[in-house]
Design a protein around this motif. Structure first.
Motif, PDB file in Angstrom:
ATOM      1  N   GLY A  53       0.824  -1.196   0.000  1.00 11.84           N
ATOM      2  CA  GLY A  53       0.000   0.000   0.000  1.00 11.84           C
ATOM      3  C   GLY A  53       0.859   1.247   0.000  1.00 11.84           C
ATOM      4  O   GLY A  53       2.078   1.176  -0.160  1.00 11.84           O
ATOM      5  N   ILE A  54       0.208   2.371   0.210  1.00 12.10           N
ATOM      6  CA  ILE A  54       0.900   3.658   0.225  1.00 12.10           C
ATOM      7  C   ILE A  54       0.720   4.337   1.568  1.00 12.10           C
ATOM      8  O   ILE A  54      -0.242   4.063   2.290  1.00 12.10           O
ATOM      9  N   CYS A  55       1.655   5.201   1.892  1.00  6.77           N
ATOM     10  CA  CYS A  55       1.573   6.071   3.073  1.00  6.77           C
ATOM     11  C   CYS A  55       1.310   5.299   4.365  1.00  6.77           C
ATOM     12  O   CYS A  55       0.597   5.759   5.246  1.00  6.77           O
ATOM     13  N   GLY A  56       1.845   4.099   4.467  1.00  3.33           N
ATOM     14  CA  GLY A  56       1.729   3.318   5.692  1.00  3.33           C
ATOM     15  C   GLY A  56       0.599   2.315   5.729  1.00  3.33           C
ATOM     16  O   GLY A  56       0.514   1.508   6.649  1.00  3.33           O
ATOM     17  N   VAL A  57      -0.307   2.340   4.756  1.00  2.00           N
ATOM     18  CA  VAL A  57      -1.385   1.348   4.680  1.00  2.00           C
ATOM     19  C   VAL A  57      -0.796   0.077   4.068  1.00  2.00           C
ATOM     20  O   VAL A  57      -0.135   0.129   3.041  1.00  2.00           O
ATOM     21  N   GLU A  58      -1.035  -1.068   4.706  1.00  2.00           N
ATOM     22  CA  GLU A  58      -0.495  -2.343   4.236  1.00  2.00           C
ATOM     23  C   GLU A  58      -1.629  -3.334   3.985  1.00  2.00           C
ATOM     24  O   GLU A  58      -2.190  -3.896   4.922  1.00  2.00           O
ATOM     25  N   ILE A  59      -1.951  -3.559   2.726  1.00  2.00           N
ATOM     26  CA  ILE A  59      -3.010  -4.489   2.347  1.00  2.00           C
ATOM     27  C   ILE A  59      -2.395  -5.875   2.185  1.00  2.00           C
ATOM     28  O   ILE A  59      -1.428  -6.042   1.446  1.00  2.00           O
ATOM     29  N   LEU A  60      -2.955  -6.856   2.884  1.00  3.15           N
ATOM     30  CA  LEU A  60      -2.485  -8.223   2.741  1.00  3.15           C
ATOM     31  C   LEU A  60      -2.888  -8.752   1.368  1.00  3.15           C
ATOM     32  O   LEU A  60      -3.957  -8.410   0.849  1.00  3.15           O
ATOM     33  N   GLY A  61      -2.033  -9.581   0.800  1.00  3.40           N
ATOM     34  CA  GLY A  61      -2.324 -10.096  -0.530  1.00  3.40           C
ATOM     35  C   GLY A  61      -1.537 -11.344  -0.840  1.00  3.40           C
ATOM     36  O   GLY A  61      -1.301 -12.186   0.027  1.00  3.40           O
ATOM     37  N   VAL A  62      -1.138 -11.446  -2.086  1.00  2.00           N
ATOM     38  CA  VAL A  62      -0.385 -12.599  -2.576  1.00  2.00           C
ATOM     39  C   VAL A  62       0.959 -12.080  -3.073  1.00  2.00           C
ATOM     40  O   VAL A  62       1.014 -11.223  -3.953  1.00  2.00           O
ATOM     41  N   GLU A  63       2.022 -12.614  -2.496  1.00  2.00           N
ATOM     42  CA  GLU A  63       3.357 -12.131  -2.821  1.00  2.00           C
ATOM     43  C   GLU A  63       4.071 -12.994  -3.858  1.00  2.00           C
ATOM     44  O   GLU A  63       5.107 -12.600  -4.374  1.00  2.00           O
ATOM     45  N   GLY A  64       3.551 -14.155  -4.148  1.00  2.00           N
ATOM     46  CA  GLY A  64       4.160 -15.045  -5.128  1.00  2.00           C
ATOM     47  C   GLY A  64       3.598 -16.440  -4.990  1.00  2.00           C
ATOM     48  O   GLY A  64       2.648 -16.675  -4.245  1.00  2.00           O
ATOM     49  N   SER A  65       4.200 -17.394  -5.682  1.00  2.00           N
ATOM     50  CA  SER A  65       3.676 -18.759  -5.660  1.00  2.00           C
ATOM     51  C   SER A  65       3.928 -19.463  -4.338  1.00  2.00           C
ATOM     52  O   SER A  65       3.233 -20.415  -4.003  1.00  2.00           O
ATOM     53  N   GLU A  66       4.884 -18.994  -3.565  1.00  2.00           N
ATOM     54  CA  GLU A  66       5.236 -19.671  -2.313  1.00  2.00           C
ATOM     55  C   GLU A  66       4.704 -18.989  -1.056  1.00  2.00           C
ATOM     56  O   GLU A  66       4.815 -19.543   0.034  1.00  2.00           O
ATOM     57  N   TYR A  67       4.176 -17.775  -1.177  1.00  2.00           N
ATOM     58  CA  TYR A  67       3.716 -17.068   0.025  1.00  2.00           C
ATOM     59  C   TYR A  67       2.573 -16.122  -0.302  1.00  2.00           C
ATOM     60  O   TYR A  67       2.605 -15.433  -1.325  1.00  2.00           O
ATOM     61  N   ALA A  68       1.589 -16.091   0.593  1.00  2.00           N
ATOM     62  CA  ALA A  68       0.470 -15.159   0.488  1.00  2.00           C
ATOM     63  C   ALA A  68       0.127 -14.659   1.890  1.00  2.00           C
ATOM     64  O   ALA A  68      -0.333 -15.427   2.729  1.00  2.00           O
ATOM     65  N   SER A  69       0.366 -13.385   2.139  1.00  2.00           N
ATOM     66  CA  SER A  69       0.078 -12.822   3.465  1.00  2.00           C
ATOM     67  C   SER A  69      -1.408 -12.890   3.788  1.00  2.00           C
ATOM     68  O   SER A  69      -1.786 -13.040   4.957  1.00  2.00           O
ATOM     69  N   VAL A  70      -2.283 -12.829   2.764  1.00  2.00           N
ATOM     70  CA  VAL A  70      -3.718 -12.946   3.017  1.00  2.00           C
ATOM     71  C   VAL A  70      -4.054 -14.333   3.553  1.00  2.00           C
ATOM     72  O   VAL A  70      -4.925 -14.476   4.425  1.00  2.00           O
ATOM     73  N   VAL A  71      -3.362 -15.357   3.088  1.00  2.00           N
ATOM     74  CA  VAL A  71      -3.603 -16.713   3.587  1.00  2.00           C
ATOM     75  C   VAL A  71      -3.103 -16.822   5.022  1.00  2.00           C
ATOM     76  O   VAL A  71      -3.834 -17.288   5.905  1.00  2.00           O
ATOM     77  N   GLU A  72      -1.897 -16.375   5.266  1.00  2.00           N
ATOM     78  CA  GLU A  72      -1.341 -16.449   6.616  1.00  2.00           C
ATOM     79  C   GLU A  72      -2.197 -15.672   7.626  1.00  2.00           C
ATOM     80  O   GLU A  72      -2.537 -16.186   8.691  1.00  2.00           O
ATOM     81  N   GLY A  73      -2.569 -14.444   7.282  1.00  2.00           N
ATOM     82  CA  GLY A  73      -3.375 -13.633   8.198  1.00  2.00           C
ATOM     83  C   GLY A  73      -4.755 -14.206   8.436  1.00  2.00           C
ATOM     84  O   GLY A  73      -5.250 -14.237   9.560  1.00  2.00           O
ATOM     85  N   THR A  74      -5.380 -14.690   7.381  1.00  4.35           N
ATOM     86  CA  THR A  74      -6.723 -15.252   7.504  1.00  4.35           C
ATOM     87  C   THR A  74      -6.706 -16.532   8.327  1.00  4.35           C
ATOM     88  O   THR A  74      -7.556 -16.717   9.218  1.00  4.35           O
ATOM     89  N   GLU A  75      -5.755 -17.411   8.064  1.00  4.97           N
ATOM     90  CA  GLU A  75      -5.675 -18.654   8.845  1.00  4.97           C
ATOM     91  C   GLU A  75      -5.448 -18.369  10.322  1.00  4.97           C
ATOM     92  O   GLU A  75      -6.039 -19.023  11.184  1.00  4.97           O
TER      93      GLU A  75
END
Length: 140
Positions: A53-75
């Motif tokens: 994100g911008i200006c300090g906002v951090e949206i969880l998402g998918v960073e690549g085939s081996e890691y997704a912060s949205v998956v980690e945070g949701t689980e």
């Protein structure tokens, strides 16, 4: 994603703010891991930016085939009682913003103490635009 959001990103973007564009396959892998289908607006964000994100906002998402912060945070939050229809898109410490993947695709605020679901935005784009605008207002 609407043009206002894209303009905000273009104006306030700094190197390293986003992980980068993501393939459909990586998005589908994250959806399978969480057993949900992401709303189209969120998929558009993932395809273009991955996470961040911008200006300090951090949206969880998918960073690549081996890691997704949205998956980690949701689980993590599902273990604390988050209903399965939600995915965590931002952690604000005392609560999380979650995207409804089933009905209406609203963004809700949820915390693991009260377990209350409070609808905050009618769509991902509305949430993203408001979050970015508030961050920009506080950044300047």
């Amino acid at each position: 994603m609407n043009s206002t959001i894209v303009n905000m990103i273009n104006e306030y973007f700094e190197e390293g703010d986003f992980s980068g564009a993501i393939s459909d396959e990586d998005i589908e892998k994250a959806e399978r891991a969480l057993a949900v289908h992401f709303p189209l607006e969120y998929k558009a964000f993932l395809k273009s930016y991955g996470s961040g994100g911008i200006c300090g906002v951090e949206i969880l998402g998918v960073e690549g085939s081996e890691y997704a912060s949205v998956v980690e945070g949701t689980e993590r939050y599902r273990k604390l009682g988050l209903p399965n229809k939600y995915i965590v898109i931002e952690n604000v410490d005392e609560f999380v913003y979650c995207l409804n993947t089933v009905e209406g695709y609203q963004v809700v605020r949820w915390d693991d103490t009260s377990k209350k679901e409070v609808i905050r935005y009618s769509s991902f784009d509305e949430y993203l635009q408001d979050s970015f605008q508030e961050a920009i207002d506080n950044w300047d």
